[in-house]
Design a protein around this motif. Structure first.
Motif, mmCIF file in Angstrom:
data_model
loop_
_atom_site.group_PDB
_atom_site.id
_atom_site.type_symbol
_atom_site.label_atom_id
_atom_site.label_comp_id
_atom_site.label_asym_id
_atom_site.label_seq_id
_atom_site.Cartn_x
_atom_site.Cartn_y
_atom_site.Cartn_z
ATOM 1 N N MET A 1 35.952 216.161 102.525
ATOM 2 C CA MET A 1 34.649 216.604 102.040
ATOM 3 C C MET A 1 33.729 215.434 101.721
ATOM 4 S SD MET A 1 34.816 219.915 102.022
ATOM 5 C CE MET A 1 33.315 220.253 101.124
ATOM 6 N N THR A 2 34.182 214.205 101.943
ATOM 7 C CA THR A 2 33.394 213.054 101.525
ATOM 8 C C THR A 2 32.067 212.947 102.272
ATOM 9 O OG1 THR A 2 34.640 211.691 103.094
ATOM 10 C CG2 THR A 2 35.405 211.717 100.813
ATOM 11 N N GLY A 3 32.019 213.443 103.509
ATOM 12 C CA GLY A 3 30.794 213.338 104.284
ATOM 13 C C GLY A 3 29.905 214.560 104.217
ATOM 14 N N TYR A 4 30.311 215.561 103.446
ATOM 15 C CA TYR A 4 29.547 216.805 103.397
ATOM 16 C C TYR A 4 28.161 216.599 102.800
ATOM 17 C CZ TYR A 4 28.801 221.850 102.974
ATOM 18 O OH TYR A 4 28.309 223.132 103.106
ATOM 19 N N GLN A 5 28.044 215.632 101.918
ATOM 20 C CA GLN A 5 26.750 215.350 101.307
ATOM 21 C C GLN A 5 25.726 214.936 102.361
ATOM 22 O OE1 GLN A 5 26.931 212.829 97.901
ATOM 23 N NE2 GLN A 5 24.732 212.604 97.703
ATOM 24 N N LEU A 6 26.166 214.160 103.349
ATOM 25 C CA LEU A 6 25.260 213.739 104.417
ATOM 26 C C LEU A 6 24.820 214.934 105.258
ATOM 27 C CD1 LEU A 6 27.057 210.467 105.611
ATOM 28 C CD2 LEU A 6 25.078 210.676 104.087
ATOM 29 N N ALA A 9 22.355 216.915 103.190
ATOM 30 C CA ALA A 9 21.104 216.162 103.095
ATOM 31 C C ALA A 9 20.291 216.289 104.378
ATOM 32 C CB ALA A 9 21.400 214.693 102.798
ATOM 33 N N ALA A 10 20.970 216.251 105.532
ATOM 34 C CA ALA A 10 20.271 216.386 106.808
ATOM 35 C C ALA A 10 19.686 217.783 106.968
ATOM 36 C CB ALA A 10 21.231 216.082 107.956
ATOM 37 N N VAL A 168 24.727 219.321 112.132
ATOM 38 C CA VAL A 168 23.518 219.889 111.533
ATOM 39 C C VAL A 168 22.366 218.930 111.762
ATOM 40 C CG1 VAL A 168 24.751 221.197 109.767
ATOM 41 C CG2 VAL A 168 24.095 218.830 109.315
ATOM 42 N N GLY A 169 21.176 219.353 111.359
ATOM 43 C CA GLY A 169 20.007 218.506 111.514
ATOM 44 C C GLY A 169 19.284 218.765 112.821
ATOM 45 N N PRO A 170 18.280 217.977 113.127
ATOM 46 C CA PRO A 170 17.498 218.176 114.356
ATOM 47 C C PRO A 170 18.339 217.952 115.604
ATOM 48 C CG PRO A 170 16.926 216.095 113.305
ATOM 49 C CD PRO A 170 17.788 216.836 112.329
ATOM 50 N N ALA A 171 18.015 218.674 116.662
ATOM 51 C CA ALA A 171 18.778 218.571 117.906
ATOM 52 C C ALA A 171 18.725 217.162 118.492
ATOM 53 C CB ALA A 171 18.248 219.579 118.923
ATOM 54 N N PRO A 176 27.041 214.990 111.806
ATOM 55 C CA PRO A 176 28.260 215.772 111.532
ATOM 56 C C PRO A 176 28.157 216.484 110.190
ATOM 57 C CG PRO A 176 28.819 213.583 112.335
ATOM 58 C CD PRO A 176 27.337 213.572 112.080
ATOM 59 N N LEU A 177 28.641 217.710 110.139
ATOM 60 C CA LEU A 177 28.568 218.475 108.897
ATOM 61 C C LEU A 177 29.309 217.774 107.768
ATOM 62 C CD1 LEU A 177 27.677 221.035 107.427
ATOM 63 C CD2 LEU A 177 29.739 222.161 108.283
ATOM 64 N N GLY A 178 30.399 217.110 108.104
ATOM 65 C CA GLY A 178 31.074 216.294 107.093
ATOM 66 C C GLY A 178 32.320 216.901 106.489
#
Length: 213
Positions: A1-6, A9-10, A168-171, A176-178
């Protein structure tokens, strides 16, 4: 779950992101007080850690259900729950009924397999043809139970790993969802127990047919 914040945020950019994680290892679980960095799920409970070692575990119960989505949304602040539901919709990771029911069934199969393995060992100590025959039967039943239980858990984890590839984020610049789902040591131990118990069938069968004590 460490990258989920990114990933979050995106999704909400350019809005700022605050309060997704808690840094207090003693914060109660499933009280919407903050996400943890790492979650580990087992047969009797699940544990959540703010770092590699500091964290809490849920109450232990027989037949604990593998429901990772419920665990993380129970920890995160309410304003992140709806966002996570949308981002993860359609993935097996969110199918708590499916994961919970099958993991609960797998628990009892593994329990029966473990009991059969222990009884096979005890009856094998008896120097009697009937004892060796009983050990053979118990080892066979235990092997089948362990095989099915481990296979179910393997399938469940493999299916939830589909969340590892979500972006996630713009195409034009996806992020990565994280969430990263991995197999823990317990499942490898389960497969090892199955292999060992299956291998014991051969000597049990031979000695039950040849022993003349």
């Amino acid at each position: 779950m460490t990258g989920y914040q990114l990933g979050i945020a995106a999704t909400i950019a350019p809005d700022p992101l605050f309060g997704l994680y808690t840094t207090n290892a003693s914060t109660p679980l499933e009280q919407h007080l903050g996400l943890r960095q790492e979650y580990k799920f087992g047969l009797y409970n699940h544990c959540a850690y703010v770092n590699g070692s500091a964290g809490l575990c849920s109450n232990s119960s027989a037949g604990n259900r593998f429901q990772p989505f419920d665990a993380i949304v129970g920890d995160m602040l309410p304003n992140f729950t709806s966002i996570s539901t949308v981002l993860l919709s359609g993935s097996t990771f969110t199918d708590s009924d499916y994961l919970g029911n099958f993991s609960n069934g797998a628990y009892y199969l593994l329990l029966i397999g473990s009991i059969c393995a222990a009884l096979a060992l005890l009856t094998g100590i008896m120097k009697h043809t009937f004892g060796f025959l009983t050990s053979t039967i118990l080892a066979a039943i235990g092997s089948i139970m362990l095989l099915i239980g481990c296979a179910i858990w393997t399938v469940l984890i493999k299916k939830t790993q589909s969340v590892n590839n979500l972006t996630v984020g713009p195409a034009a610049a996806p992020v990565p969802l994280g969430i990263d789902v991995t197999i823990g040591n317990a499942l490898y131990l389960g497969w090892g127990a199955f292999a060992t118990l299956t291998a014991s069938l051969i000597p049990y069968m031979i000695i039950s047919c040849t022993y003349r004590g």
